[in-house]
Motif scaffolding. Structure first.
Motif, PDB file in Angstrom:
ATOM      1  N   SER A 166       7.269   7.805  -3.767  1.00 42.63           N
ATOM      2  CA  SER A 166       6.760   9.141  -3.463  1.00 42.63           C
ATOM      3  C   SER A 166       5.276   9.078  -3.115  1.00 42.63           C
ATOM      4  N   GLN A 167       4.511   8.274  -3.848  1.00 47.42           N
ATOM      5  CA  GLN A 167       3.088   8.111  -3.561  1.00 47.42           C
ATOM      6  C   GLN A 167       2.882   7.403  -2.221  1.00 47.42           C
ATOM      7  N   PHE A 168       3.744   6.426  -1.915  1.00 49.95           N
ATOM      8  CA  PHE A 168       3.665   5.737  -0.626  1.00 49.95           C
ATOM      9  C   PHE A 168       3.957   6.716   0.515  1.00 49.95           C
ATOM     10  N   ILE A 169       4.963   7.560   0.355  1.00 48.42           N
ATOM     11  CA  ILE A 169       5.305   8.553   1.382  1.00 48.42           C
ATOM     12  C   ILE A 169       4.123   9.514   1.582  1.00 48.42           C
ATOM     13  N   SER A 170       3.487   9.915   0.509  1.00 48.27           N
ATOM     14  CA  SER A 170       2.297  10.780   0.612  1.00 48.27           C
ATOM     15  C   SER A 170       1.195  10.078   1.396  1.00 48.27           C
ATOM     16  N   PHE A 171       1.007   8.785   1.147  1.00 44.84           N
ATOM     17  CA  PHE A 171       0.029   7.985   1.890  1.00 44.84           C
ATOM     18  C   PHE A 171       0.343   8.032   3.393  1.00 44.84           C
ATOM     19  N   VAL A 172       1.602   7.836   3.747  1.00 47.38           N
ATOM     20  CA  VAL A 172       1.997   7.840   5.161  1.00 47.38           C
ATOM     21  C   VAL A 172       1.785   9.232   5.759  1.00 47.38           C
ATOM     22  N   LYS A 173       2.179  10.274   5.043  1.00 41.50           N
ATOM     23  CA  LYS A 173       2.038  11.644   5.554  1.00 41.50           C
ATOM     24  C   LYS A 173       0.578  12.052   5.741  1.00 41.50           C
ATOM     25  N   ARG A 174      -0.310  11.608   4.848  1.00 42.75           N
ATOM     26  CA  ARG A 174      -1.734  11.944   4.976  1.00 42.75           C
ATOM     27  C   ARG A 174      -2.332  11.332   6.240  1.00 42.75           C
ATOM     28  N   LYS A 178      -4.096   8.720   6.781  1.00 44.43           N
ATOM     29  CA  LYS A 178      -5.461   8.191   6.665  1.00 44.43           C
ATOM     30  C   LYS A 178      -5.359   6.685   6.432  1.00 44.43           C
ATOM     31  N   LEU A 179      -4.604   6.048   7.303  1.00 42.19           N
ATOM     32  CA  LEU A 179      -4.275   4.636   7.121  1.00 42.19           C
ATOM     33  C   LEU A 179      -5.505   3.745   7.075  1.00 42.19           C
ATOM     34  N   GLN A 180      -6.543   4.102   7.801  1.00 44.46           N
ATOM     35  CA  GLN A 180      -7.731   3.251   7.875  1.00 44.46           C
ATOM     36  C   GLN A 180      -8.685   3.436   6.700  1.00 44.46           C
ATOM     37  N   THR A 181      -8.515   4.500   5.936  1.00 44.42           N
ATOM     38  CA  THR A 181      -9.489   4.782   4.885  1.00 44.42           C
ATOM     39  C   THR A 181      -8.930   4.705   3.479  1.00 44.42           C
ATOM     40  N   GLU A 182      -7.623   4.539   3.337  1.00 44.39           N
ATOM     41  CA  GLU A 182      -7.005   4.484   2.019  1.00 44.39           C
ATOM     42  C   GLU A 182      -6.159   3.222   1.901  1.00 44.39           C
ATOM     43  N   SER A 183      -5.751   2.917   0.689  1.00 48.13           N
ATOM     44  CA  SER A 183      -4.829   1.811   0.458  1.00 48.13           C
ATOM     45  C   SER A 183      -3.574   2.380  -0.204  1.00 48.13           C
ATOM     46  N   PHE A 184      -2.535   1.548  -0.323  1.00 42.49           N
ATOM     47  CA  PHE A 184      -1.302   2.000  -0.950  1.00 42.49           C
ATOM     48  C   PHE A 184      -0.758   0.906  -1.855  1.00 42.49           C
ATOM     49  N   PHE A 185       0.127   1.293  -2.743  1.00 43.13           N
ATOM     50  CA  PHE A 185       0.756   0.372  -3.679  1.00 43.13           C
ATOM     51  C   PHE A 185       2.252   0.303  -3.411  1.00 43.13           C
ATOM     52  N   ILE A 186       2.797  -0.878  -3.522  1.00 46.37           N
ATOM     53  CA  ILE A 186       4.239  -1.101  -3.609  1.00 46.37           C
ATOM     54  C   ILE A 186       4.402  -2.111  -4.728  1.00 46.37           C
ATOM     55  N   GLY A 187       5.086  -1.682  -5.785  1.00 47.13           N
ATOM     56  CA  GLY A 187       5.171  -2.516  -6.976  1.00 47.13           C
ATOM     57  C   GLY A 187       3.768  -2.692  -7.539  1.00 47.13           C
ATOM     58  N   PRO A 188       3.460  -3.886  -8.036  1.00 47.20           N
ATOM     59  CA  PRO A 188       2.133  -4.110  -8.617  1.00 47.20           C
ATOM     60  C   PRO A 188       1.058  -4.393  -7.566  1.00 47.20           C
ATOM     61  N   ASN A 189       1.453  -4.508  -6.305  1.00 46.27           N
ATOM     62  CA  ASN A 189       0.511  -4.923  -5.270  1.00 46.27           C
ATOM     63  C   ASN A 189      -0.122  -3.748  -4.534  1.00 46.27           C
ATOM     64  N   GLN A 190      -1.420  -3.905  -4.282  1.00 48.52           N
ATOM     65  CA  GLN A 190      -2.185  -2.921  -3.518  1.00 48.52           C
ATOM     66  C   GLN A 190      -2.401  -3.486  -2.120  1.00 48.52           C
ATOM     67  N   TYR A 191      -2.145  -2.667  -1.108  1.00 47.41           N
ATOM     68  CA  TYR A 191      -2.223  -3.104   0.282  1.00 47.41           C
ATOM     69  C   TYR A 191      -3.288  -2.323   1.042  1.00 47.41           C
ATOM     70  N   LEU A 192      -3.952  -3.015   1.951  1.00 49.76           N
ATOM     71  CA  LEU A 192      -4.950  -2.432   2.837  1.00 49.76           C
ATOM     72  C   LEU A 192      -4.433  -2.603   4.269  1.00 49.76           C
ATOM     73  N   VAL A 193      -4.389  -1.519   5.017  1.00 48.61           N
ATOM     74  CA  VAL A 193      -3.882  -1.554   6.388  1.00 48.61           C
ATOM     75  C   VAL A 193      -4.849  -2.345   7.259  1.00 48.61           C
ATOM     76  N   THR A 194      -4.303  -3.268   8.034  1.00 45.69           N
ATOM     77  CA  THR A 194      -5.122  -4.124   8.894  1.00 45.69           C
ATOM     78  C   THR A 194      -4.904  -3.873  10.377  1.00 45.69           C
ATOM     79  N   SER A 195      -3.772  -3.269  10.723  1.00 49.07           N
ATOM     80  CA  SER A 195      -3.444  -3.041  12.129  1.00 49.07           C
ATOM     81  C   SER A 195      -2.547  -1.811  12.226  1.00 49.07           C
ATOM     82  N   ILE A 196      -2.895  -0.907  13.139  1.00 54.88           N
ATOM     83  CA  ILE A 196      -2.135   0.338  13.306  1.00 54.88           C
ATOM     84  C   ILE A 196      -1.660   0.433  14.751  1.00 54.88           C
ATOM     85  N   HIS A 197      -0.386   0.763  14.900  1.00 56.20           N
ATOM     86  CA  HIS A 197       0.218   0.918  16.219  1.00 56.20           C
ATOM     87  C   HIS A 197       0.978   2.246  16.259  1.00 56.20           C
TER      88      HIS A 197
END
Length: 156
Positions: free
Chosen positions: A68-76, A78-97
């Motif tokens: 649900s938090q990941f979906i909120s991240f996608v809906k917002r 703001k891929l270039q300014t925020e990070s997201f979590f899946i499981g214990p890992n935090q991810y930073l977007v590096t490329s957007i298409h």
């Protein structure tokens, strides 16, 4: 939606593309390109009461709250300014298409690193998780693109 068709596509694709990295003794060409994947039912144009759910998952046991938090991240979007979590890992977007993006894990314990590829179809988000760097990312991208292409051809 033909859920049986989606499930058949998923099972065939997952069996060919998901698995462990095999460790250093296995030549990388024989490894599966993804260590885990999530297929999330997602319609950004649907009513807000429509809740996104995990349609399929392999190699990971995703928590509905974190999804649900990941979906909120996608809906917002703001891929270039925020990070997201899946499981214990935090991810930073590096490329957007146009309909996909790539991210690198910021807290990976793996020496070679970890990453995620997220692709969107008209009804789903597919998240592919992989271990490694550039070569691994390329193989993961091809695997994720293959499945989203199959979904798109069937209008899923």
């Amino acid at each position: 939606m033909d859920w049986n068709g989606v499930r058949r596509l998923w099972e065939k694709w997952a069996s060919n593309n998901l698995g462990s990295s095999g460790g250093p003794a296995v030549v990388s060409v024989f490894c599966q390109p993804l260590k885990a994947a999530l297929l999330i039912n997602y319609d950004p144009t649907g009513p807000s009461r429509l809740v996104s759910t995990i349609a399929e998952q392999e190699g990971i046991k995703a928590d509905p709250t974190e999804i649900s938090q990941f979906i909120s991240f996608v809906k917002r979007n703001k891929l270039q300014t925020e990070s997201f979590f899946i499981g214990p890992n935090q991810y930073l977007v590096t490329s957007i298409h146009e309909n996909w993006f790539c991210a690198r894990c910021m807290n990976s314990a793996k020496h070679s690193g970890e990453g995620a590829i997220v692709m969107q179809t008209s009804a789903f988000l597919l998240v592919g998780l992989y271990e490694g760097s550039i070569g691994s990312a390329s193989r993961a991208m091809m695997a994720v693109d293959q499945f989203t292409g199959q979904l798109s051809r069937r209008n899923y």
